[in-house]
Design a protein around this motif. Sequence first.
Motif, PDB file in Angstrom:
ATOM      1  N   ARG A   1       0.711  -1.146   0.225  1.00 31.63           N
ATOM      2  CA  ARG A   1       0.041   0.182   0.076  1.00 31.63           C
ATOM      3  C   ARG A   1       0.764   1.274  -0.105  1.00 31.63           C
ATOM      4  O   ARG A   1       0.582   2.143  -0.515  1.00 31.63           O
ATOM      5  CB  ARG A   1      -0.770   0.034   1.243  1.00 31.63           C
ATOM      6  N   GLU A   2       1.981   1.047   0.800  1.00 28.02           N
ATOM      7  CA  GLU A   2       3.011   2.418   0.798  1.00 28.02           C
ATOM      8  C   GLU A   2       3.375   2.625  -0.447  1.00 28.02           C
ATOM      9  O   GLU A   2       3.660   3.775  -0.791  1.00 28.02           O
ATOM     10  CB  GLU A   2       3.842   2.106   1.939  1.00 28.02           C
ATOM     11  N   LEU A   3       4.165   1.381  -1.272  1.00 30.64           N
ATOM     12  CA  LEU A   3       4.720   1.569  -2.518  1.00 30.64           C
ATOM     13  C   LEU A   3       3.918   2.116  -3.317  1.00 30.64           C
ATOM     14  O   LEU A   3       4.328   3.089  -4.041  1.00 30.64           O
ATOM     15  CB  LEU A   3       5.194   0.289  -2.632  1.00 30.64           C
ATOM     16  N   LYS A   4       2.748   1.733  -3.386  1.00 30.58           N
ATOM     17  CA  LYS A   4       1.625   2.058  -4.687  1.00 30.58           C
ATOM     18  C   LYS A   4       1.387   3.651  -4.382  1.00 30.58           C
ATOM     19  O   LYS A   4       1.253   4.477  -5.356  1.00 30.58           O
ATOM     20  CB  LYS A   4       0.351   1.506  -4.311  1.00 30.58           C
ATOM     21  N   ALA A   5       1.119   4.095  -3.041  1.00 29.95           N
ATOM     22  CA  ALA A   5       0.847   5.344  -2.678  1.00 29.95           C
ATOM     23  C   ALA A   5       1.959   6.336  -3.163  1.00 29.95           C
ATOM     24  O   ALA A   5       1.845   7.416  -3.349  1.00 29.95           O
ATOM     25  CB  ALA A   5       0.461   5.710  -1.244  1.00 29.95           C
ATOM     26  N   ALA A   6       3.164   5.882  -3.151  1.00 26.47           N
ATOM     27  CA  ALA A   6       4.589   6.869  -3.273  1.00 26.47           C
ATOM     28  C   ALA A   6       4.857   6.540  -4.776  1.00 26.47           C
ATOM     29  O   ALA A   6       5.782   7.188  -5.077  1.00 26.47           O
ATOM     30  CB  ALA A   6       5.536   6.030  -2.416  1.00 26.47           C
ATOM     31  N   GLY A   7       4.014   6.019  -5.358  1.00 21.38           N
ATOM     32  CA  GLY A   7       4.249   5.784  -7.028  1.00 21.38           C
ATOM     33  C   GLY A   7       5.588   5.129  -7.256  1.00 21.38           C
ATOM     34  O   GLY A   7       6.382   5.015  -8.452  1.00 21.38           O
ATOM     35  N   LEU A   8       5.875   4.138  -6.493  1.00 19.57           N
ATOM     36  CA  LEU A   8       7.154   3.560  -6.635  1.00 19.57           C
ATOM     37  C   LEU A   8       6.906   2.022  -7.385  1.00 19.57           C
ATOM     38  O   LEU A   8       5.595   1.580  -7.386  1.00 19.57           O
ATOM     39  CB  LEU A   8       7.950   2.900  -5.230  1.00 19.57           C
ATOM     40  N   PRO A   9       7.923   1.339  -8.067  1.00 20.08           N
ATOM     41  CA  PRO A   9       7.571   0.439  -9.018  1.00 20.08           C
ATOM     42  C   PRO A   9       7.268  -0.796  -8.339  1.00 20.08           C
ATOM     43  O   PRO A   9       6.504  -1.797  -9.070  1.00 20.08           O
ATOM     44  CB  PRO A   9       8.839   0.141 -10.215  1.00 20.08           C
ATOM     45  N   GLY A  10       7.977  -1.375  -7.449  1.00 18.87           N
ATOM     46  CA  GLY A  10       7.849  -2.642  -6.465  1.00 18.87           C
ATOM     47  C   GLY A  10       8.206  -2.760  -5.327  1.00 18.87           C
ATOM     48  O   GLY A  10       8.709  -1.763  -4.716  1.00 18.87           O
ATOM     49  N   TRP A  11       8.532  -4.211  -4.815  1.00 20.43           N
ATOM     50  CA  TRP A  11       8.913  -4.262  -3.432  1.00 20.43           C
ATOM     51  C   TRP A  11       9.965  -3.775  -2.994  1.00 20.43           C
ATOM     52  O   TRP A  11      10.334  -3.030  -1.852  1.00 20.43           O
ATOM     53  CB  TRP A  11       9.242  -5.791  -3.330  1.00 20.43           C
ATOM     54  N   ALA A  12      11.008  -3.440  -3.708  1.00 18.89           N
ATOM     55  CA  ALA A  12      12.459  -2.927  -3.408  1.00 18.89           C
ATOM     56  C   ALA A  12      12.586  -1.216  -3.602  1.00 18.89           C
ATOM     57  O   ALA A  12      13.508  -0.645  -3.455  1.00 18.89           O
ATOM     58  CB  ALA A  12      13.597  -3.628  -4.131  1.00 18.89           C
ATOM     59  N   GLY A  13      11.458  -0.817  -3.837  1.00 16.79           N
ATOM     60  CA  GLY A  13      11.306   0.697  -3.853  1.00 16.79           C
ATOM     61  C   GLY A  13      12.022   1.030  -5.412  1.00 16.79           C
ATOM     62  O   GLY A  13      11.952   0.165  -6.438  1.00 16.79           O
ATOM     63  N   ALA A  14      13.003   2.113  -5.443  1.00 16.16           N
ATOM     64  CA  ALA A  14      13.687   2.523  -6.426  1.00 16.16           C
ATOM     65  C   ALA A  14      14.416   1.436  -7.032  1.00 16.16           C
ATOM     66  O   ALA A  14      14.682   1.323  -8.104  1.00 16.16           O
ATOM     67  CB  ALA A  14      14.307   3.938  -6.241  1.00 16.16           C
ATOM     68  N   ALA A  15      14.998   0.752  -5.988  1.00 16.98           N
ATOM     69  CA  ALA A  15      16.031  -0.498  -6.474  1.00 16.98           C
ATOM     70  C   ALA A  15      15.270  -1.540  -7.043  1.00 16.98           C
ATOM     71  O   ALA A  15      15.925  -2.605  -7.808  1.00 16.98           O
ATOM     72  CB  ALA A  15      16.733  -1.027  -5.442  1.00 16.98           C
ATOM     73  N   HIS A  16      13.955  -1.619  -7.315  1.00 21.06           N
ATOM     74  CA  HIS A  16      13.095  -2.846  -7.864  1.00 21.06           C
ATOM     75  C   HIS A  16      13.692  -3.042  -9.246  1.00 21.06           C
ATOM     76  O   HIS A  16      13.590  -4.239  -9.817  1.00 21.06           O
ATOM     77  CB  HIS A  16      11.752  -2.505  -7.609  1.00 21.06           C
ATOM     78  N   THR A  17      13.733  -1.761 -10.066  1.00 19.33           N
ATOM     79  CA  THR A  17      13.894  -1.915 -11.509  1.00 19.33           C
ATOM     80  C   THR A  17      15.304  -2.630 -11.719  1.00 19.33           C
ATOM     81  O   THR A  17      15.198  -3.692 -12.420  1.00 19.33           O
ATOM     82  CB  THR A  17      14.027  -0.668 -12.227  1.00 19.33           C
ATOM     83  N   ARG A  18      16.258  -2.619 -10.998  1.00 22.84           N
ATOM     84  CA  ARG A  18      17.630  -3.131 -11.114  1.00 22.84           C
ATOM     85  C   ARG A  18      17.432  -4.781 -10.841  1.00 22.84           C
ATOM     86  O   ARG A  18      17.975  -5.510 -11.422  1.00 22.84           O
ATOM     87  CB  ARG A  18      18.628  -2.596 -10.079  1.00 22.84           C
ATOM     88  N   GLY A  19      16.850  -4.971  -9.868  1.00 29.19           N
ATOM     89  CA  GLY A  19      16.474  -6.506  -9.582  1.00 29.19           C
ATOM     90  C   GLY A  19      15.729  -7.198 -10.583  1.00 29.19           C
ATOM     91  O   GLY A  19      15.960  -8.238 -11.066  1.00 29.19           O
ATOM     92  N   LEU A  20      14.643  -6.591 -11.080  1.00 26.81           N
ATOM     93  CA  LEU A  20      13.784  -7.002 -12.215  1.00 26.81           C
ATOM     94  C   LEU A  20      14.906  -7.353 -13.492  1.00 26.81           C
ATOM     95  O   LEU A  20      14.696  -8.254 -14.023  1.00 26.81           O
ATOM     96  CB  LEU A  20      12.829  -6.149 -12.504  1.00 26.81           C
ATOM     97  N   ALA A  21      15.773  -6.274 -13.614  1.00 30.49           N
ATOM     98  CA  ALA A  21      16.779  -6.509 -14.892  1.00 30.49           C
ATOM     99  C   ALA A  21      17.298  -7.644 -14.736  1.00 30.49           C
ATOM    100  O   ALA A  21      17.748  -8.392 -15.728  1.00 30.49           O
ATOM    101  CB  ALA A  21      17.350  -5.170 -14.976  1.00 30.49           C
ATOM    102  N   ARG A  22      18.036  -7.904 -13.475  1.00 26.16           N
ATOM    103  CA  ARG A  22      18.858  -9.054 -13.285  1.00 26.16           C
ATOM    104  C   ARG A  22      17.953 -10.333 -13.532  1.00 26.16           C
ATOM    105  O   ARG A  22      18.566 -11.154 -14.231  1.00 26.16           O
ATOM    106  CB  ARG A  22      19.282  -9.137 -11.883  1.00 26.16           C
TER     107      ARG A  22
END
Length: 234
Positions: free
Chosen positions: A9-30
């Motif tokens: 809920r907090e992530l969605k409200a903050a407009g962040l992409p996923g569980w790890a917040g701003a770092a999620h994109t890096r993990g997804l790319a890996r």
Amino acid sequence: MPQYDRRYRELKAAGLPGWAGAAHTRGLARLTAALDRLGSEGAIPAAPADLLELGCGNGLGALAMAQRGYRVHGIDLSPTAIAWAEERFAAAGLAGAFRIGDVREMSAFADQSFDIVLDGSCLHCLIDDDDRARCLTEVRRMLRPAGAFIVSHMCGPPKSADAKARFDVQTCRLIEDGAPARALKPLAALAAELTAAGYTVCRTWLAENPWWDHATLVCSSSWHASAICSSTAP
């Protein structure tokens, strides 16, 4: 668990992409790079295979696989994450089937339902050995012959000063808010655990990071003719 849903809920409200917040994109790319590599080498069933992601969260990993032609399913404890995944797939015009549920008991899925079961960095959140064993038994039940189980797991010991201060060396567990929160088993211990649970570990590799390393293991069920293992070497 309530804290997981609160986090989403907090992530969605903050407009962040996923569980790890701003770092999620890096993990997804890996993760997607690893899956693309496995696919190109014939080490996992090709699309349009049926894929289940354990701990699918808000569907970013599942979306990447759906875009590659896989028929994706996901399961997660968080109602907020599941609703978010469904919204994301609808916006992309893609089909995906998502379910609120516990990876320790997945009777809603029939035996031999999936060609690939993907651990979406979920197994390392199961701290108790019995809970981990229950999850691994369920995955074996759901895998089809020649299916692949892909484990994505934090791999200790940690390296950063903060993580070291929160790491129990005896149990290989990372502590958060005074309680065990993640299992950071060594790679050899992970492989031994999977072998004991009835899997053949076909390939392993380790991504080295400054905070802790991350292991990927590709497995097949030991009772099946090991088509996955025959196409790839550890």
